[in-house]
Design a protein around this motif. Sequence first.
Motif, PDB file in Angstrom:
ATOM      1  N   ARG A  37       0.849  -1.181   0.000  1.00 22.89           N
ATOM      2  CA  ARG A  37       0.000   0.000   0.000  1.00 22.89           C
ATOM      3  C   ARG A  37       0.889   1.236   0.000  1.00 22.89           C
ATOM      4  O   ARG A  37       1.807   1.363   0.796  1.00 22.89           O
ATOM      5  CB  ARG A  37      -0.895  -0.001   1.246  1.00 22.89           C
ATOM      6  N   TYR A  41      -2.095   6.493   1.023  1.00 20.52           N
ATOM      7  CA  TYR A  41      -3.422   5.935   1.278  1.00 20.52           C
ATOM      8  C   TYR A  41      -3.438   5.361   2.686  1.00 20.52           C
ATOM      9  O   TYR A  41      -2.732   4.397   2.974  1.00 20.52           O
ATOM     10  CB  TYR A  41      -3.769   4.838   0.269  1.00 20.52           C
ATOM     11  N   LEU A  46      -7.410   1.656   2.483  1.00 21.26           N
ATOM     12  CA  LEU A  46      -6.885   0.542   1.693  1.00 21.26           C
ATOM     13  C   LEU A  46      -6.010  -0.321   2.606  1.00 21.26           C
ATOM     14  O   LEU A  46      -4.835  -0.045   2.798  1.00 21.26           O
ATOM     15  CB  LEU A  46      -6.063   1.054   0.503  1.00 21.26           C
ATOM     16  N   SER A  47      -6.603  -1.361   3.167  1.00 26.72           N
ATOM     17  CA  SER A  47      -5.886  -2.188   4.136  1.00 26.72           C
ATOM     18  C   SER A  47      -5.093  -3.301   3.444  1.00 26.72           C
ATOM     19  O   SER A  47      -5.350  -3.639   2.287  1.00 26.72           O
ATOM     20  CB  SER A  47      -6.877  -2.822   5.113  1.00 26.72           C
ATOM     21  N   LEU A  51      -5.947  -5.661  -0.023  1.00 27.70           N
ATOM     22  CA  LEU A  51      -5.013  -5.997  -1.103  1.00 27.70           C
ATOM     23  C   LEU A  51      -4.837  -7.501  -1.245  1.00 27.70           C
ATOM     24  O   LEU A  51      -4.866  -8.040  -2.354  1.00 27.70           O
ATOM     25  CB  LEU A  51      -3.652  -5.343  -0.845  1.00 27.70           C
TER      26      LEU A  51
END
Length: 120
Positions: A37, A41, A46-47, A51
């Motif tokens: 990441r 972000y 967006l963890s 992903l």
Amino acid sequence: MPVSSINNRKKLDGYRGKRNGTVQTNFPVYLIGQIARNSKYPPANLSGKTLLDSATGVIQDAAQLVGGRLMLVECTKALVPFYECHGFKRQNFHVDTDSFREENLIQMIKPINNYVCSVR
């Protein structure tokens, strides 16, 4: 992925690993590589779980089309707990360091199937 014995191979992929009487020491896996990441972000947007779920979903779709039993990540020691939470198991295979890293990478594998993990 190299394996050291027929028994280890059978445990990992379900096959004895002989072809025409010759022991096969490698078998195919799906490699999840280079996921990260960007720091601009925040994890809330967006963890790592998001992903990994995305990468795993693509692999599950591919496995439905062409087959396959295992997925593999190579990570540093600091990331082992994250991947363990998501169903990956550490393997005792040696991975050489590359010119960009000072420590060896750890190989972790997981069977291709549906999974759920609440840790991000």
